[in-house]
Design an enzyme around this catalytic site. Structure first.
Site, mmCIF file in Angstrom:
data_model
loop_
_atom_site.group_PDB
_atom_site.id
_atom_site.type_symbol
_atom_site.label_atom_id
_atom_site.label_comp_id
_atom_site.label_asym_id
_atom_site.label_seq_id
_atom_site.Cartn_x
_atom_site.Cartn_y
_atom_site.Cartn_z
ATOM 1 C CB CYS A 163 2.944 -2.443 13.973
ATOM 2 S SG CYS A 163 3.061 -2.194 12.197
ATOM 3 C CB CYS B 292 7.180 -5.673 8.716
ATOM 4 S SG CYS B 292 8.600 -5.007 9.609
ATOM 5 C CB CYS C 295 3.046 7.274 3.609
ATOM 6 S SG CYS C 295 3.484 6.018 4.805
ATOM 7 C CB CYS D 165 0.917 5.411 11.754
ATOM 8 S SG CYS D 165 1.508 6.991 11.256
ATOM 9 C CD GLU E 5 -2.756 -1.276 2.434
ATOM 10 O OE1 GLU E 5 -3.702 -2.045 2.317
ATOM 11 O OE2 GLU E 5 -2.601 -0.523 3.409
ATOM 12 C CB CYS F 223 6.240 -3.337 16.397
ATOM 13 S SG CYS F 223 7.932 -3.060 15.834
HETATM 14 N N1 SAH Z 1 9.158 -0.072 9.997
HETATM 15 C C1 SAH Z 1 9.406 1.304 10.114
HETATM 16 C C2 SAH Z 1 8.541 2.166 9.200
HETATM 17 C C3 SAH Z 1 7.093 1.811 9.086
HETATM 18 S S1 SAH Z 1 6.053 2.027 10.487
HETATM 19 C C4 SAH Z 1 9.291 1.748 11.544
HETATM 20 O O1 SAH Z 1 8.820 0.974 12.374
HETATM 21 O O2 SAH Z 1 9.698 2.874 11.836
HETATM 22 C C5 SAH Z 1 5.713 3.795 10.503
HETATM 23 C C6 SAH Z 1 5.368 4.328 11.903
HETATM 24 O O3 SAH Z 1 4.041 3.933 12.316
HETATM 25 C C7 SAH Z 1 6.295 3.803 12.983
HETATM 26 O O4 SAH Z 1 6.668 4.821 13.873
HETATM 27 C C8 SAH Z 1 5.427 2.807 13.683
HETATM 28 O O5 SAH Z 1 5.906 2.533 14.954
HETATM 29 C C9 SAH Z 1 4.087 3.496 13.654
HETATM 30 N N2 SAH Z 1 2.966 2.618 13.950
HETATM 31 C C10 SAH Z 1 2.875 1.290 13.714
HETATM 32 N N3 SAH Z 1 1.664 0.823 14.118
HETATM 33 C C11 SAH Z 1 0.984 1.870 14.613
HETATM 34 C C12 SAH Z 1 -0.335 2.022 15.136
HETATM 35 N N4 SAH Z 1 -1.172 0.996 15.215
HETATM 36 N N5 SAH Z 1 -0.726 3.252 15.528
HETATM 37 C C13 SAH Z 1 0.108 4.312 15.396
HETATM 38 N N6 SAH Z 1 1.351 4.228 14.885
HETATM 39 C C14 SAH Z 1 1.784 3.023 14.509
HETATM 40 FE FE1 SF4 Z 2 7.623 -3.472 11.044
HETATM 41 FE FE2 SF4 Z 2 5.428 -2.282 11.980
HETATM 42 FE FE3 SF4 Z 2 7.513 -2.644 13.591
HETATM 43 FE FE4 SF4 Z 2 7.664 -0.829 11.598
HETATM 44 S S1 SF4 Z 2 6.290 -0.756 13.367
HETATM 45 S S2 SF4 Z 2 9.225 -2.367 12.179
HETATM 46 S S3 SF4 Z 2 6.411 -1.874 10.013
HETATM 47 S S4 SF4 Z 2 6.275 -4.281 12.648
#
Ligand code: SAH
Ligand code: SF4
Length: 379
Positions: free
Chosen positions: A138, A131, A124, A360, A111, A135
């Site tokens: 996420c 991934c 974005c 995000c 996406e 996390c």
């Molecule tokens: N993998 C990279 C880039 C993609 S995630 C990273 O983790 O930085 C982009 C941003 O969205 C990151 O700061 C991530 O922690 C945040 N993010 C992920 N899941 C989220 C959620 N459910 N609500 C708000 N931010 C979130």
């Molecule tokens: Fe991967 Fe989501 Fe963690 Fe970013 S926040 S490193 S996209 S699992």
């Protein structure tokens, strides 16, 4: 907010066949293109002509490249293509955010999201399908299928957005796409080579020409690659911090077990080119009762002290079955006030495109979602 579904699936069926027999121009650096053209017996200047048509004018049809003779156009069209990824769905939020669901030649999906603002338009982009990191807050991290996107697939997202936003020729006044953030699906520093190759192409002044000052790479903290990105690309750095104690960060951002906070902070403190004009952005997702206390805030400010910084408090965006709740507006406000008092400006990120799951951490391939839905129907 009501989402609007625009059926703009493009009648492009050539993308699969082209990908199997021709080379994508979208992943070729100027030097590589030139080397190939010279090796095929053509003069160097043909590479510059082709490059400008592709990267300055966004052309995909060789017949429109008016300063190339017919035989050269035919020859190029047999070996190259500049196809964009296929758009399988295009969703537009009531706040103007657009999300494209893209399908690549092997059928995998990712996406891309465009977020318009008063003075900028930010794209974005995704760096991987899914991934490998997990996390816990996420959605992307729950996706099983993972592969790196090629540099052509990364550039393809930018090209497609520019097509749809009417941004050709590149560099025209009032362009709608002014900034890029690597904050879509995937961990960009786990796909460093392809991301770097793509960003070099996108930054090239002879082409799309988006400056490194307008590109931000977000990482969960792949410490060894941080310095490299700073030295070689010079783009802005955003760190998904989210916790200021190792035991909590180990849980929220598991890569912390490999590269703990002290190492991460040290790498950021020494990020090349850091200054008050070029600060690190710390992303901090606000999770109710998990990381949002006054004490967390105090420790956060202590941790980044002395590093030129911007702070971004991100209200947690929920997704189906997510295990967390977003902090209350009052808690976010109280946290933000402390941050402001410490001298960091407007830190709360307004969620955009929530009605289309474009915010995000909500990104996950449509193919995966459909599979999950089917599973739940079956039982
Ligand atoms: N993998 C990279 C880039 C993609 S995630 C990273 O983790 O930085 C982009 C941003 O969205 C990151 O700061 C991530 O922690 C945040 N993010 C992920 N899941 C989220 C959620 N459910 N609500 C708000 N931010 C979130
Ligand atoms: Fe991967 Fe989501 Fe963690 Fe970013 S926040 S490193 S996209 S699992």
């Amino acid at each position: 907010m009501t989402a609007q579904l625009l059926d703009k699936s493009r009648p492009n069926t050539s993308y699969k066949e082209n990908a199997s027999v021709k080379q994508s121009l979208l992943g070729l650096s100027f030097e590589d293109l030139q080397a190939q053209i010279v090796a095929s017996g053509l003069p160097k200047f043909r590479a510059r002509q082709l490059w400008r048509w592709v990267w300055r004018h966004g052309l995909t049809n060789f017949d429109e490249m008016s300063d190339l003779g017919r035989s050269i156009r035919v020859r190029f069209s047999k070996i190259f293509h500049a196809d964009r990824p296929l758009v399988t769905r295009r969703l537009q939020s009531s706040d103007g955010t657009i999300k494209w669901l893209l399908r690549f030649a092997d059928g995998n999906e990712a996406e891309t999201v465009y977020i318009p603002d008063k003075e900028r338009g930010t794209l974005c982009i995704s760096s991987q399908i899914g991934c490998t990191l997990t996390c816990s807050f996420c959605h992307t991290g729950t996706q099983k299928l993972v592969r790196n996107l090629s540099s052509a697939e990364i550039c393809g997202q930018v090209m497609l957005a520019m097509d749809e936003l009417g941004d050709w020729p590149a560099g025209k006044p009032n362009r709608r796409l002014t900034n890029i953030v690597l904050m879509g699906m995937g961990e960009p520093l786990f796909n460093y080579d392809n991301v770097a190759a793509a960003m070099r192409i996108i930054m090239s002044g002879e082409g799309v020409g988006i400056s490194k000052r307008r590109i931000t790479l977000s990482t969960s903290g792949v410490v060894p690659a941080i310095k490299r990105a700073g030295e070689e690309l010079g783009v802005n750095l955003a760190i998904s911090l989210h916790a200021v104690r190792d035991e909590l960060r180990d849980e929220l951002v598991p890569i912390n077990r490999k590269y703990p906070l002290a190492e991460l902070i040290n790498a950021c403190r020494h990020y090349p080119g850091l200054s008050n004009a070029r600060r690190i952005t710390w992303e901090y997702v606000m999770l109710d009762g998990i990381n949002d206390s006054d004490e967390d805030c105090r420790q956060l400010l202590a941790l980044i002290r002395g590093i030129p910084s911007k702070l971004n408090l991100i209200p947690f965006n929920p997704w189906p079955t997510s295990p967390y709740k977003c902090s209350s507006p009052e808690r976010i406000e109280a946290f933000a006030r402390k941050v402001l008092k410490a001298g960091y400006a407007s830190p709360v990120r307004t969620p955009r495109g929530q009605d289309i799951m474009a915010a995000c951490g909500q990104l996950k391939s449509a193919s995966e979602r459909q599979t999950c839905q089917k599973k739940s129907v079956v039982g």
